[in-house]
Design an enzyme around this catalytic site. Structure first.
Site, PDB file in Angstrom:
ATOM      1  N   CYS A 105      -3.688 -20.315   7.936  1.00  0.00           N
ATOM      2  CA  CYS A 105      -3.644 -18.929   7.214  1.00  0.00           C
ATOM      3  C   CYS A 105      -4.312 -19.203   5.928  1.00  0.00           C
ATOM      4  O   CYS A 105      -4.757 -18.312   5.039  1.00  0.00           O
ATOM      5  CB  CYS A 105      -2.132 -18.746   7.092  1.00  0.00           C
ATOM      6  SG  CYS A 105      -1.341 -18.354   8.615  1.00  0.00           S
ATOM      7  N   HIS A 148       1.161 -15.579  -0.462  1.00  0.00           N
ATOM      8  CA  HIS A 148       0.788 -15.441   0.930  1.00  0.00           C
ATOM      9  C   HIS A 148       1.930 -14.327   1.454  1.00  0.00           C
ATOM     10  O   HIS A 148       1.459 -13.547   2.206  1.00  0.00           O
ATOM     11  CB  HIS A 148       0.963 -16.944   1.483  1.00  0.00           C
ATOM     12  CG  HIS A 148       0.877 -16.940   3.034  1.00  0.00           C
ATOM     13  ND1 HIS A 148      -0.484 -16.606   3.231  1.00  0.00           N
ATOM     14  CD2 HIS A 148       1.665 -17.168   4.090  1.00  0.00           C
ATOM     15  CE1 HIS A 148      -0.439 -16.731   4.798  1.00  0.00           C
ATOM     16  NE2 HIS A 148       0.540 -16.929   5.327  1.00  0.00           N
ATOM     17  N   HIS A 166      -0.528  -9.270   9.026  1.00  0.00           N
ATOM     18  CA  HIS A 166      -0.905 -10.720   8.918  1.00  0.00           C
ATOM     19  C   HIS A 166      -2.145 -11.082   9.889  1.00  0.00           C
ATOM     20  O   HIS A 166      -2.263 -10.980  11.055  1.00  0.00           O
ATOM     21  CB  HIS A 166       0.328 -11.647   9.161  1.00  0.00           C
ATOM     22  CG  HIS A 166       0.010 -12.849   8.711  1.00  0.00           C
ATOM     23  ND1 HIS A 166      -1.261 -13.440   8.658  1.00  0.00           N
ATOM     24  CD2 HIS A 166       0.855 -13.905   8.366  1.00  0.00           C
ATOM     25  CE1 HIS A 166      -1.058 -14.782   8.337  1.00  0.00           C
ATOM     26  NE2 HIS A 166       0.303 -14.939   8.143  1.00  0.00           N
TER      27      HIS A 166
END
Lengths: 344, 432
Positions: B191, B326, B361
Site C-alpha cells: 500500500c 494511511h 482503498h
C-alpha cells in the site's frame, strides 16, 4: 554471618577489579545432580535428556557470562545440536540478566537489540530466560518484575512471566506449595502466563510419571489448570521434538476438558521451534504418522493465520488475543479431528 | 552542488467519485462516496459479494488514445483486471494536466509505475473458472489427454496472459502508448508503493538524468479472491463503511481506479511556465522487518520514517500543518498511525484527515490517489473532512477533521504504510 557477607563482597570486588566478576556465577553442568534439583525422573533415557538440556542451558549461561561479545556467546549456543540450542539460548538470556547488574551495556532496556545479536530466531527463549532470572532474584519484589516486563516487547513480555512461573515450579514448589501464591501478585494474563511456566516445570519434574503430574495439576485453582496443561504441552515439544509422537501419547493422560489447552502449548512450541530452525522441525515431524503430522501442521497454520488476523484487533494485549484465538480454533479442530475421535 | 528541487506539475485521478481532478474535487466538496455491493456468481449460483467503490462510466476511448492503442489495451485486459487500463489513463490525464509538450520519438521522460499484484487476481479467477470448465467437460477433459498434453493445453491457454502479467510488460505497454523514452521502474511496496515510487522518481530528476517523470499507481481489486483474503484477515468492512480512526472502525472497503502525477525539475517547470501544485520536499522510508500484517511493536519504524522525512526536508515537526495518514480503518493499523503521530508531534497538533472513505482503498495506487486529493486541498485552501468519522477512539489521542475546513496549508505530510512492514512519509510544500 556478617563475616561471610564481608568476605563474599571482598572476593566479588577483587574479581570485579580483575574483570572476572562472573567467576562465582559460572556453573559446571556435570556437577549438577538432577535428584537434588527434585526432579522425579526414573527412566535413564529421560534422565539423560535432562542432563543434556542442563548442559546446553549452562553452556549458554556460562558463555554469556564469560564472553564480552554477545555474538560470540550466540555462536557458542549454536554449537549445540539443534534439539538443545534453545536451552542454551535460554541460559544465555538468564546470564544476560546477571550481567545487567554489572554493566549498563546489559540493561534490560537494551535487551532486545542484544537479543538480536545473541540469536534472533531464539528470541522467545530470551524472554523466558529473563523471567527465569526474575524468579530467582526478584521473587519477593513483584512490582520490580512487572517494571522489567514493561520495558520489554509488548507482545512477548508475557513470556517473561512464563519464565518466572517455570523457575517457581522447578525450584520452590516442591519445597513450599505456597510458592505459587507469588503468581497472584501479577495482574490479569501475566498470572496465567506464570501458570503456563509452572506447567512446564511440572513436565520436567514428572516427565515419566504422568499420574503424579496430573495429580499436581488437579491441586491447582481450576481457573489455571488449562494454563498448566498448555505449559506441559510446550515443554513436551521443547524437550522431545526429536520424538514428537510423545506429544500424542502423553495427550492420552490429559483430561478431555484440558486437551485443547494442552495442544495449544504443543502448537505454540512448534511455532517457536519453527522460527528457530524450520528444517529441523520438518525433519522431526516427518517421524510422525501422516494423521498426526497433518494435525500439527494444521495447528501451525492456525497460529499463522491468527497472528495475521491481529491486524483487525484494536486491543493492546496482542499475545493474549493471539493465544486465545488459537486456543478457540484448536478446540474446534479437536472436536472434528481424528485425535479427538480416537479418544472418545 | 545545490540539490535539484522537484515539483508536481500534473495530476490525473481515476476514482469511484470522479475521473479527472474537477470531478474528484467536486465529489470531495460534496462529501460523496460511491460504494455499492457487488455480487459474484459462478454460472448462476451466487459465490459471494462485498462492498466496493467502483469506477463507473469509464471508457478508454474518452482519453484521446489512438484507436490502435485502445485495441491493444482492450485485447490485453479483455473482461479482466483493469489495473493496466487505469494506470495508462491516469498517466494520460496527468500528462495532459501538466501541459507538457514532448516529442514522442525522442524524449527523456521517465516512468515509475506501482501496483500491488498486477493482474494476479484476475489470473487466479481464470484458472479457477477453467478448472470448473474442465471438470464439467466443457474443455478437453482430463481422461482423454495424457498429463503432458493436459499441461501443454493449459500452458497454451494461459501463456499470453502469464507473459503479460510480468511487471516489465506493464511498463512496456504504458511507455509504448504514451511514447515515454526515459528511465522506467516498476515498484511494489504494497500500500505504500506510491510514495516509494515518488521517491525513486524524484531521484531520477535529482540525478540529472531526466527533467520529468510520470508516477502512476492503480489497482483493480474487484475480484472475489482479493476480497476473500482481506475477509479472512477480518479487516474488510462488511457494512461497506470505512471509518478511519473511529472507535467503531471495522475495516476497509476496496476502491477501483488509480492516480498519476507528473513530477518535474523545478527550474524546468518554471522555464515553461507550468502550474505547480506543490514541491516534494523529501521523504522517509523504513521497513519493520518483522511481520507481514502486524506493525512492529517495539521500535516504531513509522515514526523513524517521519523523522527521516523531516530531516530530509530540513523541517521541524511544528512546521507541518496537515497530515493525511494511511487511515485504512483497521484495528491495529490506525492505532499504530496514531501512536506514530503522537510520538513525532508531541504537543503540537497538525490537522489530520483521511481520504479513503471517499475513494475506497486503492491498494497499490492508494498513496498516489490520496496524494492527489491532498494537493487539491492545498491548492484550494480547503481541508476535506474524514467521512464517517463520528466517534473518536479515546485510545488514540488524536483529533480528526470531521467537517471541511477553509485553511491555507503551506506544508503537508502524506503517510503510507503497507503489508510487509513498509513505512513511508512524504512532505509537500505549496509554492506561492
Amino acid at each position: 554471618m556478617l563475616t561471610a557477607i564481608i568476605t563474599m563482597a571482598s572476593v566479588l570486588l577483587c574479581l570485579l577489579a580483575a574483570r572476572r566478576w562472573y567467576v562465582p556465577f559460572l556453573r559446571n553442568p556435570d556437577r549438577i545432580d538432577i535428584d537434588k534439583l527434585g526432579l522425579k525422573i526414573v527412566k535413564e533415557e529421560r534422565r539423560q535428556r535432562v542432563r543434556d538440556i542442563l548442559t546446553a542451558f549452562f553452556g549458554g549461561f556460562n558463555a554469556m557470562l564469560s564472553e564480552s561479545d554477545t555474538r560470540k556467546a550466540g555462536a557458542h549456543c549454536e554449537a549445540f545440536p539443534p534439539l538443545f540450542r534453545p536451552f542454551a539460548q535460554e541460559g544465555a538470556a538468564m546470564a544476560f540478566s546477571i550481567r545487567s547488574f554489572f554493566s549498563f551495556k546489559y540493561s534490560t532496556r537494551k535487551f532486545e537489540p542484544l537479543s538480536d545479536q545473541l540469536g534472533r530466531p531464539y528470541f522467545f527463549m530470551h524472554y523466558i530466560g529473563i523471567g527465569f532470572w526474575c524468579g530467582m532474584a526478584w521473587r519477593r519484589w513483584p512490582k520490580l518484575v512487572i517494571r522489567i516486563s514493561e520495558r520489554l516487547h509488548p507482545f512477548y513480555k508475557y513470556l517473561c512471566f512464563d519464565g518466572f512461573g517455570f523457575e517457581t515450579g522447578l525450584f520452590n514448589y516442591l519445597k513450599d506449595k505456597n510458592a505459587l501464591n507469588s503468581f497472584s501478585r501479577f495482574p490479569g494474563f501475566a498470572r496465567r502466563a506464570c501458570y503456563q511456566g509452572f506447567g512446564r516445570s511440572l513436565w520436567f519434574l514428572y516427565m515419566d510419571d504422568p499420574a503424579s503430574l496430573r495429580r499436581q495439576v488437579s491441586t491447582i485453582d481450576e481457573a489455571y489448570r488449562g494454563d498448566c496443561y498448555s505449559g506441559v504441552g510446550l515443554a513436551v515439544i521443547f524437550t522431545h521434538l526429536d520424538a514428537p509422537e510423545i506429544a500424542f501419547s502423553f495427550s492420552e493422560q490429559v483430561e478431555t476438558e484440558y486437551l485443547s489447552d494442552y495442544f495449544l502449548g504443543v502448537s505454540l512450541a512448534l511455532y517457536a521451534r519453527r522460527m528457530m530452525n524450520p528444517d529441523y522441525l520438518d525433519q522431526c515431524l516427518q517421524k510422525l504418522a501422516p494423521r498426526q503430522s497433518d494435525f500439527l501442521l494444521s495447528a501451525l497454520r492456525i497460529c499463522d493465520l491468527r497472528f495475521d488476523q491481529l491486524i483487525a484487533r484494536s486491543t493492546s494485549d496482542h499475545y493474549r488475543d493471539w493465544r486465545q484465538s488459537v486456543a478457540e480454533d484448536l478446540d474446534a479442530m479437536l472436536h472434528q479431528s481424528a485425535v479427538a475421535s480416537s479418544r472418545r | 552542488m545545490e540539490k535539484k528541487r522537484v515539483v508536481i506539475t500534473g495530476i490525473g485521478p481515476i476514482t469511484a467519485v470522479g475521473t479527472g481532478k474537477r470531478q474528484l474535487w467536486d465529489s470531495i466538496l460534496h462529501r460523496r462516496s460511491n460504494v455499492s455491493r457487488q455480487e459474484h456468481y459462478i454460472d448462476e449460483e451466487l459465490w459471494g459479494g462485498f462492498h466496493i467503490a467502483k469506477v463507473s462510466d469509464f471508457r478508454l476511448e474518452d482519453f484521446g488514445f489512438s484507436s490502435a492503442a485502445v485495441r491493444v489495451f482492450k485485447e490485453c485486459q479483455e473482461n479482466g483486471s483493469r489495473d493496466l487500463i487505469y494506470m495508462l489513463s491516469s498517466c494520460k490525464l496527468a500528462l495532459d494536466d501538466s501541459r507538457l509538450v514532448y516529442d514522442r520519438d525522442d524524449n527523456d521522460i521517465g516512468l515509475a509505475l506501482t501496483c500491488e499484484n498486477p493482474g494476479i487476481d484476475d489470473f487466479i479467477c481464470r484458472i479457477i473458472e477453467n478448472t470448473i470448465e474442465i471438470i464439467e467437460g466443457r474443455a478437453p477433459a482430463l481422461p482423454d489427454l495424457t498429463k503432458i498434453e493436459f499441461i501443454q493445453r493449459l500452458y497454451e491457454r494461459f501463456q499470453k496472459k502469464v507473459y503479460n502479467l510480468q511487471t516489465f510488460m506493464y511498463l512496456h505497454q504504458v511507455s509504448r502508448v504514451l511514447g515515454l523514452h526515459g528511465e522506467s521502474l516498476f515498484i511494489n511496496n504494497a500500500c505504500a508503493s506510491g510514495l516509494f515510487a515518488l521517491e525513486a522518481a524524484s531521484r531520477m530528476i535529482r540525478s540529472g538524468r531526466t527533467k520529468t517523470v510520470v508516477v502512476a499507481g492503480a489497482d483493480d481489486p474487484s475480484f472475489m479472491t482479493k476480497y476473500l483474503w482481506f475477509k479472512k484477515l477480518g479487516i474488510y468492512s462488511e457494512d461497506g463503511v470505512m471509518r478511519p480512526f473511529d472507535r467503531n472502525r471495522n475495516g476497509l472497503v476496496f476502491g477501483e481506479g488509480g492516480g498519476a502525477i507528473v513530477i518535474e525539475d523545478f527550474a524546468h517547470a518554471q522555464s515553461r511556465g507550468a502550474r505547480i501544485y506543490a514541491e516534494y520536499l523529501g521523504g522517509g522510508f523504513t521497513q519493520d522487518a518483522w511481520k507481514v500484517t502486524v506493525p512492529s511493536m517495539t521500535t516504531n519504524f513509522y515514526a523513524k520514517a517521519f523523522r527521516q522525512a523531516l530531516d530530509c526536508a530540513g523541517l521541524g515537526a511544528e512546521e507541518i500543518e496537515l497530515i493525511n495518514p494511511h487511515g485504512a480503518a483497521t484495528g491495529i493499523g490506525d492505532k499504530y498511525e496514531a501512536l506514530t503521530i503522537n510520538e513525532v508531534f508531541g504537543s503540537h497538533r497538525p490537522l489530520i484527515t483521511a481520504f479513503k472513505p471517499y475513494t475506497g482503498h486503492n491498494l497499490g495506487g492508494c498513496a498516489l490517489v490520496e496524494l492527489i486529493i491532498l494537493l487539491l486541498a492545498m491548492g484550494e485552501g480547503i481541508v476535506p473532512a474524514t467521512l464517517n468519522h463520528t466517534t473518536p477512539d479515546p485510545d488514540m489521542k488524536i483529533e480528526i477533521v470531521k467537517e471541511h475546513l477553509t485553511r491555507s496549508i503551506r506544508i503537508a505530510a502524506k503517510m503510507s504504510c503497507g503489508f510487509g512492514g513498509y513505512n513511508a512519509v512524504a512532505l509537500f510544500k505549496k509554492i506561492q
